[in-house]
Design a protein around this motif. Structure first.
Motif, PDB file in Angstrom:
ATOM      1  N   ALA A  36       0.826  -1.261  -0.180  1.00 24.78           N
ATOM      2  CA  ALA A  36      -0.056   0.089   0.039  1.00 24.78           C
ATOM      3  C   ALA A  36       0.909   1.274  -0.203  1.00 24.78           C
ATOM      4  O   ALA A  36       0.562   2.196  -0.752  1.00 24.78           O
ATOM      5  CB  ALA A  36      -0.763  -0.023   1.099  1.00 24.78           C
ATOM      6  N   GLN A  37       1.976   1.221   0.973  1.00 20.13           N
ATOM      7  CA  GLN A  37       2.851   2.436   0.629  1.00 20.13           C
ATOM      8  C   GLN A  37       3.589   2.888  -0.622  1.00 20.13           C
ATOM      9  O   GLN A  37       3.490   3.786  -1.043  1.00 20.13           O
ATOM     10  CB  GLN A  37       4.044   2.319   1.912  1.00 20.13           C
ATOM     11  N   LEU A  38       3.838   1.488  -1.190  1.00 22.30           N
ATOM     12  CA  LEU A  38       4.582   1.642  -2.579  1.00 22.30           C
ATOM     13  C   LEU A  38       3.676   1.905  -3.529  1.00 22.30           C
ATOM     14  O   LEU A  38       3.884   2.883  -4.410  1.00 22.30           O
ATOM     15  CB  LEU A  38       5.324   0.392  -2.762  1.00 22.30           C
ATOM     16  N   ALA A  39       2.365   1.918  -3.387  1.00 21.35           N
ATOM     17  CA  ALA A  39       1.276   2.066  -4.425  1.00 21.35           C
ATOM     18  C   ALA A  39       1.141   3.647  -4.274  1.00 21.35           C
ATOM     19  O   ALA A  39       1.040   4.382  -5.130  1.00 21.35           O
ATOM     20  CB  ALA A  39      -0.082   1.307  -4.001  1.00 21.35           C
ATOM     21  N   VAL A  40       1.267   4.063  -2.974  1.00 17.13           N
ATOM     22  CA  VAL A  40       0.869   5.685  -3.035  1.00 17.13           C
ATOM     23  C   VAL A  40       2.150   6.360  -3.488  1.00 17.13           C
ATOM     24  O   VAL A  40       2.099   7.250  -4.407  1.00 17.13           O
ATOM     25  CB  VAL A  40       0.893   6.007  -1.439  1.00 17.13           C
ATOM     26  N   ILE A  41       3.255   5.846  -3.222  1.00 17.16           N
ATOM     27  CA  ILE A  41       4.599   6.607  -3.745  1.00 17.16           C
ATOM     28  C   ILE A  41       4.579   6.636  -5.465  1.00 17.16           C
ATOM     29  O   ILE A  41       4.926   7.461  -6.064  1.00 17.16           O
ATOM     30  CB  ILE A  41       5.939   5.342  -3.295  1.00 17.16           C
ATOM     31  N   GLY A  42       4.129   5.280  -6.085  1.00 14.44           N
ATOM     32  CA  GLY A  42       4.047   5.262  -7.396  1.00 14.44           C
ATOM     33  C   GLY A  42       2.875   5.730  -8.251  1.00 14.44           C
ATOM     34  O   GLY A  42       2.674   5.522  -9.240  1.00 14.44           O
ATOM     35  N   ASP A  43       1.862   6.147  -7.257  1.00 17.31           N
ATOM     36  CA  ASP A  43       0.613   6.711  -7.918  1.00 17.31           C
ATOM     37  C   ASP A  43      -0.075   5.588  -8.466  1.00 17.31           C
ATOM     38  O   ASP A  43      -0.590   5.903  -9.670  1.00 17.31           O
ATOM     39  CB  ASP A  43       0.786   8.036  -8.694  1.00 17.31           C
ATOM     40  N   MET A  44       0.020   4.414  -7.844  1.00 20.92           N
ATOM     41  CA  MET A  44      -0.942   3.343  -8.506  1.00 20.92           C
ATOM     42  C   MET A  44      -2.311   3.027  -7.696  1.00 20.92           C
ATOM     43  O   MET A  44      -1.965   2.946  -6.343  1.00 20.92           O
ATOM     44  CB  MET A  44       0.126   1.969  -8.498  1.00 20.92           C
TER      45      MET A  44
END
Length: 159
Positions: free
Chosen positions: A56-64
């Motif tokens: 979830a954190q990586l999704a926010v960073i990658g705008d996914m």
């Protein structure tokens, strides 16, 4: 009779930013494809290496969105570049851990990304590079730092 288009009072900043962003993304996609990665895969690998992060954190960073993130991590797992693991800090949470092979690929992909950026900026005279980067940083950290609510979601350019 043809209607007259309104006279522009300002430069079409939306077109300039959209066009340069689109072309930069296509060049990035082509360069990363040579090592079997997408820009999203690169983003996940690099940011997962920085520190322990959940999907979830990586999704926010990658705008996914969630679906795109799941598909991206699934592809990284199939390629042996990353895996989902329990977090050391919170056993209920699952993090994306980069494998040794993934670390090597992330280093290669970062060199590729840096090269694409260097080539784009290198096409400008040195003094214009500095001004452009400073101006874009000022916009992204200032007036254009946050998206606003719109009556209907603004569509992103196709990738």
């Amino acid at each position: 009779m043809t209607a007259m288009a309104p006279v522009r009072a300002e430069v079409d900043l939306s077109f300039l930013l959209d066009r340069t962003s689109h072309v930069l993304r296509t060049r990035m996609a082509a360069a990363l494809a040579e090592i079997g990665l997408t820009a999203r895969m690169h983003c996940v690998l690099v940011h997962a290496l920085e520190e322990e992060r959940t999907q979830a954190q990586l999704a926010v960073i990658g705008d996914m969105d969630k679906t795109t993130m799941v598909v991206t991590v699934d592809a990284l797992e199939r390629a042996g570049l990353a895996e989902r693991r329990p977090s050391a800090a919170d056993r209920r949470a699952r993090i994306i851990a980069v494998t040794d092979k993934g670390r090597e690929i992330a280093e290669r992909s970062q060199r590729i990304v840096d090269g694409v950026h260097r080539a784009a900026l290198g096409s400008l005279p040195a003094e214009e590079r500095e001004v452009l980067v400073r101006a874009l940083r000022n916009l992204t950290e200032g007036h254009l730092a946050e998206a606003v609510e719109a009556p209907s979601a603004a569509r992103r350019a196709r990738q």
